[in-house]
Design an enzyme around this catalytic site. Structure first.
Site, PDB file in Angstrom:
ATOM      1  CE  LYS A  22     -77.532  -2.740  11.626  1.00 20.56           C
ATOM      2  NZ  LYS A  22     -76.640  -2.749  10.471  1.00 20.56           N
ATOM      3  CG  ASN A  23     -73.311  -2.539  12.225  1.00 19.66           C
ATOM      4  OD1 ASN A  23     -74.157  -3.150  11.561  1.00 19.66           O
ATOM      5  ND2 ASN A  23     -73.311  -1.224  12.322  1.00 19.66           N
ATOM      6  NE  ARG A  93     -73.290  -1.004   2.287  1.00 16.81           N
ATOM      7  CZ  ARG A  93     -72.447  -0.838   1.273  1.00 16.81           C
ATOM      8  NH1 ARG A  93     -72.921  -0.778   0.046  1.00 16.81           N
ATOM      9  NH2 ARG A  93     -71.153  -0.740   1.470  1.00 16.81           N
ATOM     10  CG  ASP A 118     -80.151   1.570   6.396  1.00 16.88           C
ATOM     11  OD1 ASP A 118     -81.191   0.926   6.167  1.00 16.88           O
ATOM     12  OD2 ASP A 118     -79.601   1.612   7.501  1.00 16.88           O
ATOM     13  CB  VAL A 328     -69.399   8.903   8.286  1.00 20.95           C
ATOM     14  CG1 VAL A 328     -69.187   7.453   7.861  1.00 20.95           C
ATOM     15  CG2 VAL A 328     -68.489   9.248   9.454  1.00 20.95           C
TER      16      VAL A 328
HETATM   17  N1  EPU Z   1     -66.810   3.978   1.005  1.00 22.78           N
HETATM   18  C1  EPU Z   1     -66.370   4.106  -0.282  1.00 22.78           C
HETATM   19  N2  EPU Z   1     -65.951   2.977  -0.932  1.00 22.78           N
HETATM   20  C2  EPU Z   1     -65.962   1.744  -0.336  1.00 22.78           C
HETATM   21  C3  EPU Z   1     -66.424   1.637   0.987  1.00 22.78           C
HETATM   22  C4  EPU Z   1     -66.842   2.780   1.646  1.00 22.78           C
HETATM   23  O1  EPU Z   1     -66.343   5.206  -0.860  1.00 22.78           O
HETATM   24  O2  EPU Z   1     -65.561   0.759  -0.983  1.00 22.78           O
HETATM   25  C5  EPU Z   1     -67.275   5.180   1.722  1.00 22.78           C
HETATM   26  C6  EPU Z   1     -68.775   5.147   1.971  1.00 22.78           C
HETATM   27  O3  EPU Z   1     -69.516   5.543   0.844  1.00 22.78           O
HETATM   28  C7  EPU Z   1     -68.929   6.085   3.155  1.00 22.78           C
HETATM   29  C8  EPU Z   1     -67.616   5.854   3.917  1.00 22.78           C
HETATM   30  O4  EPU Z   1     -66.719   5.234   3.015  1.00 22.78           O
HETATM   31  O5  EPU Z   1     -68.969   7.420   2.704  1.00 22.78           O
HETATM   32  C9  EPU Z   1     -67.758   5.031   5.167  1.00 22.78           C
HETATM   33  O6  EPU Z   1     -68.424   3.823   4.858  1.00 22.78           O
HETATM   34  P1  EPU Z   1     -68.114   2.467   5.629  1.00 22.78           P
HETATM   35  O7  EPU Z   1     -67.573   1.507   4.642  1.00 22.78           O
HETATM   36  O8  EPU Z   1     -67.339   2.760   6.851  1.00 22.78           O
HETATM   37  O9  EPU Z   1     -69.573   2.049   6.027  1.00 22.78           O
HETATM   38  P2  EPU Z   1     -70.133   0.583   5.965  1.00 22.78           P
HETATM   39  O10 EPU Z   1     -69.042  -0.343   6.318  1.00 22.78           O
HETATM   40  O11 EPU Z   1     -70.877   0.404   4.712  1.00 22.78           O
HETATM   41  C10 EPU Z   1     -70.743   0.304   8.476  1.00 22.78           C
HETATM   42  C11 EPU Z   1     -71.990  -0.016   9.225  1.00 22.78           C
HETATM   43  C12 EPU Z   1     -72.913   1.190   9.191  1.00 22.78           C
HETATM   44  C13 EPU Z   1     -72.187   2.372   9.824  1.00 22.78           C
HETATM   45  C14 EPU Z   1     -70.863   2.614   9.100  1.00 22.78           C
HETATM   46  C15 EPU Z   1     -70.010   3.683   9.753  1.00 22.78           C
HETATM   47  C16 EPU Z   1     -72.249  -2.358   8.920  1.00 22.78           C
HETATM   48  C17 EPU Z   1     -73.000  -3.475   8.301  1.00 22.78           C
HETATM   49  N3  EPU Z   1     -72.650  -1.144   8.614  1.00 22.78           N
HETATM   50  O12 EPU Z   1     -71.157   0.608   7.146  1.00 22.78           O
HETATM   51  O13 EPU Z   1     -74.032   0.866   9.981  1.00 22.78           O
HETATM   52  O14 EPU Z   1     -72.984   3.518   9.708  1.00 22.78           O
HETATM   53  O15 EPU Z   1     -70.077   1.412   9.071  1.00 22.78           O
HETATM   54  O16 EPU Z   1     -69.760   3.366  11.082  1.00 22.78           O
HETATM   55  O17 EPU Z   1     -71.321  -2.584   9.697  1.00 22.78           O
HETATM   56  C18 EPU Z   1     -76.283   0.861  10.580  1.00 22.78           C
HETATM   57  O18 EPU Z   1     -75.972   0.054  11.473  1.00 22.78           O
HETATM   58  O19 EPU Z   1     -77.427   1.377  10.489  1.00 22.78           O
HETATM   59  C19 EPU Z   1     -75.289   1.244   9.590  1.00 22.78           C
HETATM   60  C20 EPU Z   1     -75.591   1.898   8.464  1.00 22.78           C
END
Ligand code: EPU
Length: 433
Positions: A22-23, A93, A118, A328
């Site tokens: 998915k990601n 997102r 989520d 995380v």
């Molecule tokens: N963060 C910030 N500012 C930002 C971006 C992130 O403070 O501008 C913080 C977040 O709040 C969090 C941390 O950095 O505390 C890590 O967030 P990250 O950006 O890595 O997460 P994401 O990119 O929003 C993706 C996956 C998630 C997965 C995480 C960690 C996608 C669409 N989503 O989220 O997947 O948990 O990386 O591996 O790729 C899922 O598949 O259910 C899911 C939530």
């Protein structure tokens, strides 16, 4: 709302075929909009999140062709608008990921602020915006949108405050067509990001990655079309492994790749779970009781935050006291209260338990837990709040004695293809009402 009635108490046994991550697919769809040439993705998962991302891409002018359920062809000769429709942008997102194709091809990106996805923490986008500002974009916030303009991005030195997955991917897509060299330091290096790098290299991009989490990108003038096979979904693989082991079953996950799951597999072995790896996939089973463990989630190559909820259910079946520290996302134990109602002995703490301190140590977020097992779970009435929590409830319901009602199953379908058929084929008793 889709509701399932699950009769618990059946070990899950059999074989499951993984499809693409998915990601990965959601980001690859966005990447396809960087070029005017057609792109084809195989091993594509048929899940809710790809449909939402497809709808956003189509609103911008992409044409989709799905010759079979696992192949997606995308062609975007023209971008029709710089603005993501609010209704679509607030559903997941991914809207913020549309900045690179919109800036490169129209000079402007208008992105709704309300972010879907989520509820596992505030999930801000400040790292994304700071990165684009460094690459020369001008950002304004008005009328509930980020209004971002650029007459040509340039290379920059960007240091991420945390190795954020989507930020790394977003800035990577911005940098490949920017003028000059971009350094993304403290970058995330998840397998899904490496998949994006491989795909971009096929399209003509120049990206080096160093052992110190630095991506070095030399901007090129344009990218070609591509055909790319998506890597298998290691979150689905781990979720199904937890389901098999928790129910005392025996599941073979075809397509699961050892290289993407090394930390998960080590953790399974440490608690006494068994696995056999071959070319086709990975078989998970048990020979005896499970032992407790102390773990913490982390960015790759650490124990993934998305593996944490199903793994906590598994630990409710281990003999003794386990500790899980989530580093995380600050709010990723929301699902625990329902498990407690089903009989799990889990206590939450706002301190950093079991090892190092994390970014959330001075907050009130309950980001550590102690699990005492084994617990005999009983069925319950559950409403699904998000994707991974949803699958976790399914494992609990299948493992529990008695009947459970699970409302909001569509959240789970956002990330698990054909989950109803897969679980039934493995022996779960599910009725859709
Ligand atoms: N963060 C910030 N500012 C930002 C971006 C992130 O403070 O501008 C913080 C977040 O709040 C969090 C941390 O950095 O505390 C890590 O967030 P990250 O950006 O890595 O997460 P994401 O990119 O929003 C993706 C996956 C998630 C997965 C995480 C960690 C996608 C669409 N989503 O989220 O997947 O948990 O990386 O591996 O790729 C899922 O598949 O259910 C899911 C939530």
């Amino acid at each position: 709302m889709t509701t399932w009635i699950v009769d618990g108490g059946t070990p899950l046994r059999g074989t499951l075929q993984l499809t693409g991550a998915k990601n990965s697919i959601t980001k690859l769809m966005v990447l396809a909009l960087l070029t005017e040439s057609p792109c084809t993705f195989t091993n594509a998962p048929h899940i809710g999140d790809s449909q939402i991302t497809q709808a956003i891409c189509e609103a911008l002018g992409a044409k989709f062709n799905l010759p079979n359920p696992h192949e997606i062809q995308i062609h975007t000769p023209t971008i029709l608008t710089s603005e993501i429709p609010f209704e679509l942008g607030s559903r997941n997102r991914l809207a913020i990921m549309m900045v690179p194709p919109l800036l490169h091809r129209t000079g402007r990106a208008i992105i709704p602020i309300a972010a879907g996805g989520d509820r596992i923490g505030p999930r801000p986008v400040n790292f994304h915006l700071d990165g684009y500002a460094k690459m020369g974009a001008h950002i304004e916030v008005h009328d509930e949108v980020y209004d971002i303009r650029s007459d040509g991005l340039h290379g920059a030195e960007i240091v991420l405050p945390f190795p954020s997955v989507t930020t790394t991917e977003n800035l990577l897509l911005g940098a490949v067509l920017a003028k000059g060299r971009t350094f993304i330091r403290n970058a995330a290096i998840e397998p899904e990001i490496m998949d994006l790098v491989m795909c971009l290299q096929k399209m003509g991009a120049i990206i080096d990655y160093n052992a110190d989490r630095t991506l070095v990108i030399d901007g090129v003038r344009s990218l070609t079309g591509v055909t790319h096979e998506i890597i298998p979904d290691r979150i689905v693989a781990a979720s199904m492994a937890c389901a098999g082991l928790a129910t005392h079953g025996d599941i073979t996950v075809l397509g699961a790749r050892q290289e993407d799951m090394v930390t998960f597999l080590n953790t399974i072995r440490r608690i006494g779970g068994q696995f056999d790896i071959d070319q086709a996939g990975i078989r998970f089973y048990r020979k005896g009781p499970l032992s407790p463990i102390a773990i913490e989630t982390n960015v790759h190559p650490g124990f993934m935050t998305d593996w944490q909820p199903p793994f906590v259910v598994l630990l409710t079946q281990a003999n003794g006291m386990s500790v899980v520290h989530e580093t995380v996302f600050e709010n990723r134990f929301g699902y625990v209260s329902e498990l407690q109602k089903m009989g799990a002995d889990i206590a939450l703490y706002d301190t950093c338990l079991g090892g190092s301190s994390c970014r959330f140590r001075f907050t009130n977020y309950p980001h550590s837990c102690v699990i005492k097992g084994p617990s005999a779970l009983t069925g319950g009435d559950i409403s699904v709040p998000d994707l991974r929590a949803g699958f976790t409830y399914l494992i609990a319901a299948i493992l529990a004695k008695g009947q459970s009602t699970i409302e909001g199953v569509e959240h789970i379908e956002r990330g698990y293809e054909g989950i109803e058929d897969s679980l039934r084929a493995l022996g779960a008793s599910i009725k859709v009402v």
